[in-house]
Design a protein around this motif. Structure first.
Motif, PDB file in Angstrom:
ATOM      1  N   ARG A 279      37.748 -32.882  53.611  1.00  0.00           N
ATOM      2  CA  ARG A 279      36.618 -33.090  52.007  1.00  0.00           C
ATOM      3  C   ARG A 279      38.068 -32.074  51.149  1.00  0.00           C
ATOM      4  O   ARG A 279      37.612 -33.381  50.253  1.00  0.00           O
ATOM      5  N   ALA A 280      38.375 -31.374  50.995  1.00  0.00           N
ATOM      6  CA  ALA A 280      39.460 -31.159  49.899  1.00  0.00           C
ATOM      7  C   ALA A 280      40.691 -32.270  49.856  1.00  0.00           C
ATOM      8  O   ALA A 280      40.495 -32.974  48.899  1.00  0.00           O
ATOM      9  N   LEU A 281      41.157 -32.850  51.310  1.00  0.00           N
ATOM     10  CA  LEU A 281      42.187 -34.085  50.700  1.00  0.00           C
ATOM     11  C   LEU A 281      41.220 -35.161  50.127  1.00  0.00           C
ATOM     12  O   LEU A 281      42.372 -36.073  49.952  1.00  0.00           O
ATOM     13  N   GLU A 282      40.558 -35.234  50.683  1.00  0.00           N
ATOM     14  CA  GLU A 282      39.581 -36.595  50.480  1.00  0.00           C
ATOM     15  C   GLU A 282      38.701 -36.661  48.422  1.00  0.00           C
ATOM     16  O   GLU A 282      39.230 -37.247  47.603  1.00  0.00           O
ATOM     17  N   LEU A 283      38.747 -35.454  48.147  1.00  0.00           N
ATOM     18  CA  LEU A 283      38.572 -35.328  46.664  1.00  0.00           C
ATOM     19  C   LEU A 283      39.988 -35.672  46.019  1.00  0.00           C
ATOM     20  O   LEU A 283      40.583 -35.808  45.128  1.00  0.00           O
TER      21      LEU A 283
END
Length: 467
Positions: A279-283
Protein backbone atom coordinates in the motif's frame (compact mmCIF):
# COMPACT_ATOMS: atom_id res chain seq x y z
CA UNK A 1 33.49 -48.78 19.72
CA UNK A 2 32.63 -48.96 16.03
CA UNK A 3 31.13 -45.85 14.46
CA UNK A 4 28.75 -46.41 11.56
CA UNK A 5 28.91 -44.16 8.53
CA UNK A 6 25.32 -43.03 8.99
CA UNK A 7 25.70 -41.86 12.57
CA UNK A 8 28.24 -39.55 14.21
CA UNK A 9 29.56 -40.45 17.65
CA UNK A 10 27.09 -39.57 20.40
CA UNK A 11 24.78 -37.91 17.88
CA UNK A 12 27.03 -34.86 17.50
CA UNK A 13 26.00 -31.91 15.36
CA UNK A 14 28.48 -30.62 12.80
CA UNK A 15 30.07 -27.20 13.31
CA UNK A 16 29.35 -26.07 9.75
CA UNK A 17 28.23 -22.47 10.20
CA UNK A 18 30.69 -19.73 9.29
CA UNK A 19 30.66 -16.35 11.08
CA UNK A 20 28.94 -14.71 8.09
CA UNK A 21 26.22 -17.37 8.27
CA UNK A 22 25.58 -16.60 11.95
CA UNK A 23 25.50 -12.86 11.24
CA UNK A 24 22.94 -13.26 8.47
CA UNK A 25 20.92 -15.81 10.44
CA UNK A 26 20.62 -13.33 13.28
CA UNK A 27 19.35 -10.72 10.83
CA UNK A 28 17.06 -13.06 8.90
CA UNK A 29 15.42 -14.20 12.12
CA UNK A 30 13.53 -10.93 12.49
CA UNK A 31 12.65 -10.27 8.84
CA UNK A 32 9.68 -12.36 7.82
CA UNK A 33 6.33 -12.00 6.11
CA UNK A 34 5.04 -10.57 9.39
CA UNK A 35 6.94 -7.36 8.65
CA UNK A 36 5.90 -7.08 5.00
CA UNK A 37 2.26 -8.14 5.41
CA UNK A 38 1.32 -8.56 9.08
CA UNK A 39 2.34 -5.02 10.03
CA UNK A 40 -0.66 -3.77 8.07
CA UNK A 41 -3.02 -5.50 10.50
CA UNK A 42 -1.20 -4.04 13.51
CA UNK A 43 -1.40 -0.50 12.09
CA UNK A 44 -5.04 -0.91 11.09
CA UNK A 45 -6.00 -1.98 14.63
CA UNK A 46 -3.86 0.40 16.71
CA UNK A 47 -3.48 3.32 14.30
CA UNK A 48 -0.22 5.32 14.26
CA UNK A 49 0.36 4.20 17.85
CA UNK A 50 1.22 0.76 16.40
CA UNK A 51 4.77 2.06 16.37
CA UNK A 52 4.58 2.07 20.18
CA UNK A 53 3.70 -1.64 20.04
CA UNK A 54 6.77 -2.22 17.86
CA UNK A 55 8.95 -0.19 20.24
CA UNK A 56 7.66 -2.16 23.24
CA UNK A 57 8.10 -5.48 21.44
CA UNK A 58 11.55 -4.44 20.21
CA UNK A 59 12.64 -3.35 23.68
CA UNK A 60 11.33 -6.60 25.12
CA UNK A 61 13.26 -8.62 22.52
CA UNK A 62 16.47 -6.66 23.17
CA UNK A 63 16.24 -7.34 26.92
CA UNK A 64 15.33 -10.99 26.44
CA UNK A 65 18.18 -11.46 23.98
CA UNK A 66 20.56 -9.90 26.50
CA UNK A 67 19.39 -12.38 29.16
CA UNK A 68 19.58 -15.29 26.75
CA UNK A 69 22.99 -14.13 25.54
CA UNK A 70 24.31 -14.18 29.11
CA UNK A 71 23.34 -17.83 29.49
CA UNK A 72 24.30 -18.86 25.95
CA UNK A 73 27.78 -17.31 26.07
CA UNK A 74 28.42 -19.07 29.38
CA UNK A 75 27.10 -22.40 28.08
CA UNK A 76 26.34 -22.67 24.31
CA UNK A 77 23.81 -25.42 23.57
CA UNK A 78 21.60 -26.31 20.60
CA UNK A 79 18.65 -26.55 23.00
CA UNK A 80 19.25 -22.94 24.06
CA UNK A 81 16.63 -21.66 26.53
CA UNK A 82 14.98 -25.10 26.80
CA UNK A 83 18.25 -26.53 28.14
CA UNK A 84 18.75 -23.54 30.44
CA UNK A 85 15.20 -23.91 31.81
CA UNK A 86 15.96 -27.60 32.41
CA UNK A 87 19.07 -26.72 34.47
CA UNK A 88 17.78 -23.59 36.22
CA UNK A 89 14.11 -24.35 36.92
CA UNK A 90 13.69 -28.09 36.48
CA UNK A 91 13.42 -30.83 33.83
CA UNK A 92 9.66 -30.23 33.57
CA UNK A 93 10.30 -26.61 32.55
CA UNK A 94 12.83 -27.54 29.86
CA UNK A 95 10.48 -30.23 28.56
CA UNK A 96 7.46 -27.91 28.48
CA UNK A 97 9.02 -24.84 26.90
CA UNK A 98 10.99 -26.98 24.42
CA UNK A 99 7.90 -28.74 23.11
CA UNK A 100 5.85 -25.51 23.05
CA UNK A 101 8.58 -23.80 21.04
CA UNK A 102 8.78 -26.77 18.69
CA UNK A 103 5.00 -26.61 18.21
CA UNK A 104 5.20 -22.91 17.41
CA UNK A 105 7.75 -23.44 14.63
CA UNK A 106 6.01 -26.53 13.29
CA UNK A 107 2.92 -24.37 12.78
CA UNK A 108 4.99 -21.64 11.12
CA UNK A 109 5.88 -24.20 8.41
CA UNK A 110 2.32 -24.35 6.96
CA UNK A 111 1.78 -20.60 7.44
CA UNK A 112 4.82 -19.76 5.33
CA UNK A 113 4.17 -22.59 2.86
CA UNK A 114 0.60 -21.39 2.31
CA UNK A 115 1.82 -17.81 1.78
CA UNK A 116 4.35 -19.02 -0.79
CA UNK A 117 1.67 -21.13 -2.47
CA UNK A 118 -0.68 -18.16 -2.81
CA UNK A 119 2.02 -15.98 -4.41
CA UNK A 120 3.07 -18.69 -6.86
CA UNK A 121 -0.56 -19.50 -7.70
CA UNK A 122 -1.17 -15.84 -8.55
CA UNK A 123 1.77 -15.92 -10.95
CA UNK A 124 1.17 -19.40 -12.36
CA UNK A 125 -2.50 -20.37 -11.87
CA UNK A 126 -2.07 -23.65 -13.79
CA UNK A 127 -1.55 -25.42 -10.45
CA UNK A 128 -3.43 -25.07 -7.18
CA UNK A 129 -1.86 -23.18 -4.27
CA UNK A 130 -1.58 -26.37 -2.17
CA UNK A 131 0.65 -27.95 -4.84
CA UNK A 132 3.08 -25.03 -4.66
CA UNK A 133 2.95 -25.02 -0.84
CA UNK A 134 3.82 -28.71 -0.72
CA UNK A 135 6.54 -28.38 -3.37
CA UNK A 136 8.28 -25.48 -1.61
CA UNK A 137 8.15 -27.37 1.71
CA UNK A 138 9.71 -30.48 0.18
CA UNK A 139 12.42 -28.46 -1.59
CA UNK A 140 13.46 -26.61 1.57
CA UNK A 141 13.29 -29.81 3.61
CA UNK A 142 15.88 -31.28 1.26
CA UNK A 143 18.21 -28.31 1.89
CA UNK A 144 17.96 -29.08 5.63
CA UNK A 145 18.77 -32.76 5.11
CA UNK A 146 22.21 -32.03 3.66
CA UNK A 147 25.07 -30.45 5.59
CA UNK A 148 24.29 -27.51 7.86
CA UNK A 149 26.62 -25.34 5.77
CA UNK A 150 24.25 -25.79 2.80
CA UNK A 151 21.37 -24.51 4.92
CA UNK A 152 23.58 -21.64 6.05
CA UNK A 153 24.33 -20.67 2.43
CA UNK A 154 20.64 -20.72 1.46
CA UNK A 155 19.73 -18.57 4.45
CA UNK A 156 22.66 -16.22 3.85
CA UNK A 157 21.41 -15.25 0.40
CA UNK A 158 17.76 -15.20 1.50
CA UNK A 159 18.72 -12.76 4.25
CA UNK A 160 20.81 -10.65 1.88
CA UNK A 161 17.86 -10.21 -0.51
CA UNK A 162 15.55 -9.25 2.37
CA UNK A 163 18.01 -6.68 3.67
CA UNK A 164 18.41 -5.11 0.22
CA UNK A 165 14.61 -4.91 -0.16
CA UNK A 166 14.05 -3.27 3.25
CA UNK A 167 16.90 -0.78 2.89
CA UNK A 168 15.63 0.16 -0.59
CA UNK A 169 12.08 0.62 0.77
CA UNK A 170 13.23 2.79 3.67
CA UNK A 171 15.43 4.88 1.37
CA UNK A 172 12.61 5.33 -1.14
CA UNK A 173 10.15 6.24 1.62
CA UNK A 174 12.46 8.84 3.14
CA UNK A 175 13.04 10.38 -0.29
CA UNK A 176 9.26 10.53 -0.80
CA UNK A 177 8.70 12.12 2.62
CA UNK A 178 11.34 14.73 1.79
CA UNK A 179 9.34 15.59 -1.34
CA UNK A 180 12.14 14.55 -3.68
CA UNK A 181 10.16 12.07 -5.79
CA UNK A 182 9.22 13.90 -9.01
CA UNK A 183 5.47 14.36 -9.66
CA UNK A 184 4.58 12.43 -6.51
CA UNK A 185 3.20 13.71 -3.24
CA UNK A 186 2.71 11.79 0.01
CA UNK A 187 0.87 12.90 3.13
CA UNK A 188 3.93 12.98 5.37
CA UNK A 189 4.28 13.26 9.14
CA UNK A 190 0.88 14.94 9.53
CA UNK A 191 -0.68 11.45 9.30
CA UNK A 192 0.71 10.65 12.76
CA UNK A 193 -1.62 13.14 14.47
CA UNK A 194 -4.14 14.55 12.01
CA UNK A 195 -5.79 11.41 10.64
CA UNK A 196 -9.20 10.61 12.14
CA UNK A 197 -8.75 9.64 15.79
CA UNK A 198 -5.24 11.06 16.14
CA UNK A 199 -2.20 9.11 17.27
CA UNK A 200 -4.09 6.61 19.44
CA UNK A 201 -7.52 6.29 17.76
CA UNK A 202 -8.60 3.02 19.42
CA UNK A 203 -7.14 3.48 22.90
CA UNK A 204 -4.06 2.17 24.67
CA UNK A 205 -5.39 -1.38 24.98
CA UNK A 206 -5.10 -1.81 21.21
CA UNK A 207 -1.37 -1.17 21.55
CA UNK A 208 -1.10 -4.19 23.85
CA UNK A 209 -3.36 -6.11 21.47
CA UNK A 210 -1.07 -5.24 18.56
CA UNK A 211 1.78 -6.79 20.57
CA UNK A 212 0.53 -10.24 19.57
CA UNK A 213 1.04 -9.39 15.90
CA UNK A 214 4.37 -7.66 16.50
CA UNK A 215 5.69 -10.44 18.74
CA UNK A 216 4.95 -12.97 16.01
CA UNK A 217 7.11 -10.84 13.71
CA UNK A 218 10.01 -10.71 16.18
CA UNK A 219 10.07 -14.40 17.10
CA UNK A 220 13.16 -15.99 15.59
CA UNK A 221 15.70 -13.53 16.95
CA UNK A 222 16.51 -15.95 19.76
CA UNK A 223 17.21 -18.75 17.26
CA UNK A 224 20.75 -17.44 16.73
CA UNK A 225 21.69 -18.99 20.07
CA UNK A 226 20.50 -22.34 18.68
CA UNK A 227 22.41 -21.96 15.42
CA UNK A 228 25.61 -20.66 17.02
CA UNK A 229 26.19 -24.00 18.74
CA UNK A 230 26.87 -25.41 15.25
CA UNK A 231 29.67 -22.91 14.63
CA UNK A 232 33.35 -23.14 15.61
CA UNK A 233 33.28 -20.23 18.07
CA UNK A 234 29.73 -20.22 19.50
CA UNK A 235 30.33 -17.93 22.49
CA UNK A 236 31.89 -15.18 20.37
CA UNK A 237 29.21 -15.49 17.65
CA UNK A 238 26.38 -15.34 20.20
CA UNK A 239 27.84 -12.27 21.90
CA UNK A 240 28.32 -10.49 18.56
CA UNK A 241 24.79 -11.27 17.34
CA UNK A 242 23.23 -10.27 20.65
CA UNK A 243 25.02 -6.92 20.72
CA UNK A 244 23.89 -6.12 17.18
CA UNK A 245 20.21 -6.90 17.80
CA UNK A 246 19.50 -3.29 18.85
CA UNK A 247 20.52 -1.66 15.56
CA UNK A 248 18.96 -4.46 13.53
CA UNK A 249 15.57 -3.94 15.14
CA UNK A 250 15.91 -0.17 14.94
CA UNK A 251 16.67 -0.13 11.22
CA UNK A 252 14.53 -2.94 9.89
CA UNK A 253 11.44 -2.46 12.04
CA UNK A 254 11.23 0.99 13.60
CA UNK A 255 12.39 2.90 10.52
CA UNK A 256 10.24 0.92 8.08
CA UNK A 257 7.12 1.15 10.29
CA UNK A 258 7.74 4.88 10.75
CA UNK A 259 7.90 5.32 6.97
CA UNK A 260 4.69 3.33 6.49
CA UNK A 261 2.57 5.21 9.04
CA UNK A 262 3.87 8.49 7.61
CA UNK A 263 2.67 7.54 4.12
CA UNK A 264 -0.38 5.29 4.60
CA UNK A 265 -3.42 6.50 6.62
CA UNK A 266 -4.10 3.96 9.36
CA UNK A 267 -7.80 3.79 8.37
CA UNK A 268 -7.04 3.10 4.70
CA UNK A 269 -9.37 0.13 3.94
CA UNK A 270 -6.74 -1.45 1.66
CA UNK A 271 -4.02 -1.48 4.33
CA UNK A 272 -4.92 -4.79 6.05
CA UNK A 273 -5.91 -6.35 2.71
CA UNK A 274 -2.84 -5.56 0.59
CA UNK A 275 -0.27 -5.26 3.35
CA UNK A 276 1.66 -2.23 4.54
CA UNK A 277 4.57 -2.33 2.08
CA UNK A 278 2.42 -2.75 -1.02
CA UNK A 279 0.00 0.00 0.00
CA UNK A 280 2.88 2.39 0.76
CA UNK A 281 4.47 1.73 -2.63
CA UNK A 282 1.13 2.27 -4.37
CA UNK A 283 0.63 5.62 -2.64
CA UNK A 284 4.16 6.56 -3.73
CA UNK A 285 3.02 5.61 -7.27
CA UNK A 286 5.78 3.05 -7.71
CA UNK A 287 5.00 0.88 -10.77
CA UNK A 288 4.51 -2.87 -10.32
CA UNK A 289 4.13 -2.43 -6.54
CA UNK A 290 2.21 -5.68 -6.07
CA UNK A 291 4.71 -7.73 -8.09
CA UNK A 292 7.68 -6.24 -6.25
CA UNK A 293 6.16 -6.90 -2.82
CA UNK A 294 5.04 -10.41 -3.83
CA UNK A 295 8.60 -11.14 -4.93
CA UNK A 296 10.02 -9.95 -1.61
CA UNK A 297 7.31 -11.80 0.32
CA UNK A 298 8.13 -15.00 -1.57
CA UNK A 299 11.80 -14.67 -0.58
CA UNK A 300 10.80 -13.82 3.01
CA UNK A 301 8.42 -16.78 3.43
CA UNK A 302 10.91 -19.16 1.81
CA UNK A 303 13.54 -17.92 4.27
CA UNK A 304 11.17 -18.27 7.24
CA UNK A 305 10.06 -21.72 6.08
CA UNK A 306 13.68 -22.76 5.75
CA UNK A 307 14.44 -21.43 9.24
CA UNK A 308 11.28 -22.98 10.71
CA UNK A 309 12.37 -26.45 9.64
CA UNK A 310 15.87 -25.84 11.00
CA UNK A 311 14.78 -24.41 14.36
CA UNK A 312 12.05 -27.01 14.97
CA UNK A 313 14.43 -29.87 14.13
CA UNK A 314 17.18 -28.59 16.43
CA UNK A 315 14.81 -28.07 19.32
CA UNK A 316 13.30 -31.55 19.10
CA UNK A 317 16.83 -32.95 18.62
CA UNK A 318 17.86 -31.30 21.89
CA UNK A 319 14.77 -32.72 23.60
CA UNK A 320 15.71 -36.19 22.36
CA UNK A 321 19.26 -35.82 23.70
CA UNK A 322 17.74 -35.14 27.14
CA UNK A 323 15.39 -38.15 26.82
CA UNK A 324 12.39 -35.82 26.44
CA UNK A 325 11.66 -37.06 22.89
CA UNK A 326 12.05 -40.44 21.15
CA UNK A 327 15.69 -41.53 21.09
CA UNK A 328 15.90 -42.01 17.30
CA UNK A 329 15.32 -38.25 16.84
CA UNK A 330 18.59 -37.61 18.68
CA UNK A 331 20.70 -39.35 16.04
CA UNK A 332 22.69 -37.56 13.36
CA UNK A 333 23.90 -38.47 9.88
CA UNK A 334 27.51 -38.85 8.83
CA UNK A 335 27.66 -35.11 8.12
CA UNK A 336 26.18 -34.18 11.51
CA UNK A 337 22.59 -33.44 10.46
CA UNK A 338 19.69 -34.68 12.66
CA UNK A 339 17.73 -35.99 9.69
CA UNK A 340 15.11 -37.82 11.74
CA UNK A 341 14.38 -34.57 13.60
CA UNK A 342 14.09 -32.68 10.30
CA UNK A 343 11.75 -35.24 8.75
CA UNK A 344 9.59 -35.56 11.88
CA UNK A 345 9.16 -31.79 12.20
CA UNK A 346 8.42 -31.31 8.51
CA UNK A 347 5.95 -34.20 8.52
CA UNK A 348 3.84 -32.53 11.21
CA UNK A 349 4.10 -29.23 9.34
CA UNK A 350 2.89 -30.88 6.12
CA UNK A 351 -0.03 -32.45 8.00
CA UNK A 352 -1.00 -28.99 9.24
CA UNK A 353 -0.80 -27.69 5.64
CA UNK A 354 -3.12 -30.48 4.50
CA UNK A 355 -5.51 -29.65 7.35
CA UNK A 356 -5.62 -26.03 6.18
CA UNK A 357 -6.64 -26.97 2.63
CA UNK A 358 -8.86 -29.99 3.13
CA UNK A 359 -10.34 -29.75 6.65
CA UNK A 360 -12.85 -27.19 7.95
CA UNK A 361 -11.27 -23.76 8.38
CA UNK A 362 -12.02 -23.79 12.11
CA UNK A 363 -9.56 -26.68 12.63
CA UNK A 364 -6.52 -24.81 11.31
CA UNK A 365 -7.66 -21.61 13.06
CA UNK A 366 -7.75 -23.52 16.35
CA UNK A 367 -4.24 -24.89 15.77
CA UNK A 368 -2.95 -21.37 15.10
CA UNK A 369 -4.69 -20.06 18.22
CA UNK A 370 -2.78 -22.55 20.37
CA UNK A 371 0.51 -20.95 19.30
CA UNK A 372 -0.65 -17.34 19.55
CA UNK A 373 1.03 -16.45 22.85
CA UNK A 374 3.86 -18.99 22.90
CA UNK A 375 6.43 -16.27 22.15
CA UNK A 376 5.52 -14.43 25.36
CA UNK A 377 5.65 -17.67 27.38
CA UNK A 378 9.09 -18.45 25.93
CA UNK A 379 10.35 -14.99 26.90
CA UNK A 380 8.86 -15.40 30.38
CA UNK A 381 10.71 -18.69 30.87
CA UNK A 382 13.97 -17.15 29.59
CA UNK A 383 13.66 -14.37 32.18
CA UNK A 384 13.00 -16.79 35.07
CA UNK A 385 15.80 -19.07 33.85
CA UNK A 386 18.26 -16.18 33.78
CA UNK A 387 17.34 -15.22 37.34
CA UNK A 388 18.07 -18.73 38.58
CA UNK A 389 21.03 -19.38 36.29
CA UNK A 390 22.85 -16.24 37.44
CA UNK A 391 22.82 -17.46 41.06
CA UNK A 392 23.88 -20.97 39.98
CA UNK A 393 26.83 -19.62 37.98
CA UNK A 394 27.84 -17.30 40.82
CA UNK A 395 27.88 -20.20 43.28
CA UNK A 396 30.20 -22.02 40.87
CA UNK A 397 32.43 -18.92 40.69
CA UNK A 398 31.93 -18.71 36.92
CA UNK A 399 33.15 -15.37 35.55
CA UNK A 400 30.50 -14.09 33.14
CA UNK A 401 31.88 -12.51 29.97
CA UNK A 402 28.46 -11.24 28.88
CA UNK A 403 25.95 -9.89 31.41
CA UNK A 404 22.36 -8.69 31.59
CA UNK A 405 22.04 -4.95 32.20
CA UNK A 406 20.91 -3.71 35.65
CA UNK A 407 20.42 -7.22 37.00
CA UNK A 408 18.00 -8.18 38.55
CA UNK A 409 15.79 -5.09 38.12
CA UNK A 410 15.41 -5.23 34.34
CA UNK A 411 14.82 -8.97 34.47
CA UNK A 412 11.97 -8.49 36.93
CA UNK A 413 10.62 -5.62 34.81
CA UNK A 414 10.45 -7.96 31.80
CA UNK A 415 8.63 -10.60 33.86
CA UNK A 416 6.12 -8.04 35.12
CA UNK A 417 5.50 -6.64 31.64
CA UNK A 418 4.89 -10.06 30.07
CA UNK A 419 2.42 -11.05 32.80
CA UNK A 420 0.68 -7.67 32.40
CA UNK A 421 0.50 -8.06 28.60
CA UNK A 422 -0.95 -11.57 28.87
CA UNK A 423 -3.53 -10.29 31.35
CA UNK A 424 -4.60 -7.44 29.05
CA UNK A 425 -4.86 -9.79 26.08
CA UNK A 426 -6.98 -12.18 28.13
CA UNK A 427 -9.61 -9.51 28.84
CA UNK A 428 -9.68 -8.36 25.20
CA UNK A 429 -12.35 -10.34 23.29
CA UNK A 430 -10.36 -10.42 20.04
CA UNK A 431 -7.31 -11.99 21.73
CA UNK A 432 -8.91 -14.01 24.55
CA UNK A 433 -9.20 -17.20 22.47
CA UNK A 434 -5.52 -17.11 21.53
CA UNK A 435 -4.31 -16.56 25.09
CA UNK A 436 -6.72 -19.15 26.49
CA UNK A 437 -5.81 -21.76 23.86
CA UNK A 438 -2.08 -21.21 24.38
CA UNK A 439 -2.37 -21.43 28.17
CA UNK A 440 -4.50 -24.58 27.87
CA UNK A 441 -1.89 -26.17 25.60
CA UNK A 442 0.85 -25.04 27.99
CA UNK A 443 -1.01 -26.63 30.90
CA UNK A 444 -1.29 -29.93 29.02
CA UNK A 445 2.39 -29.92 28.04
CA UNK A 446 3.33 -28.96 31.61
CA UNK A 447 1.42 -31.99 32.91
CA UNK A 448 3.22 -34.22 30.40
CA UNK A 449 6.50 -32.65 31.51
CA UNK A 450 5.82 -33.52 35.14
CA UNK A 451 4.92 -37.11 34.17
CA UNK A 452 8.07 -37.34 32.04
CA UNK A 453 10.17 -36.09 34.95
CA UNK A 454 8.72 -38.77 37.22
CA UNK A 455 9.44 -41.37 34.53
CA UNK A 456 13.08 -40.30 34.27
CA UNK A 457 13.57 -39.86 38.01
CA UNK A 458 11.16 -42.23 39.82
CA UNK A 459 10.76 -41.71 43.55
CA UNK A 460 12.30 -44.52 45.62
CA UNK A 461 9.76 -46.84 47.15
CA UNK A 462 9.09 -46.25 50.85
CA UNK A 463 9.72 -49.33 52.94
CA UNK A 464 6.72 -50.61 54.88
CA UNK A 465 8.97 -51.58 57.80
CA UNK A 466 10.79 -48.66 59.35
CA UNK A 467 13.47 -49.15 61.91
Amino acid sequence: MTTTRSERPNGELAQGFKPRHITMLSIAGIIGAGLFVGSGHAIASAGPSAIVAYVLAGLLVVLVMRMLGEMAVASPDTGSFSTYADHAIGPWAGFSIGWLYWWFWVLVIPIEAIAAGVVLNNWFPQFDAWFYALSVTILLTLTNLFSVSKYGEFEFWFAMLKIIAIVAFIGLGLVALAGLLPNREVSGLSLLLETKGGFMPNGWTMIIGALLTTMFSFVGTEAVTIAASESKDPARNIARATRSVIWRISIFYFLSIFVIISIVPWNDPLLPVQGSYQRALELMQIPYAKFLVDLVVLVAVASCLNSSIYIASRMVFSLAKRSDAPAFIGKTSAVGVPRAAVIASTFIGVLATIVNYFAPAQVFSFLLATSGSIALLVYLVIAFSQLRMRSILQRRNVQLEFKMWLFPWLTWAVIAFIIFALGVMFVMPQHRAEVTSTLALAGLVLLLGKLNERRKHPQPAVSAHRA
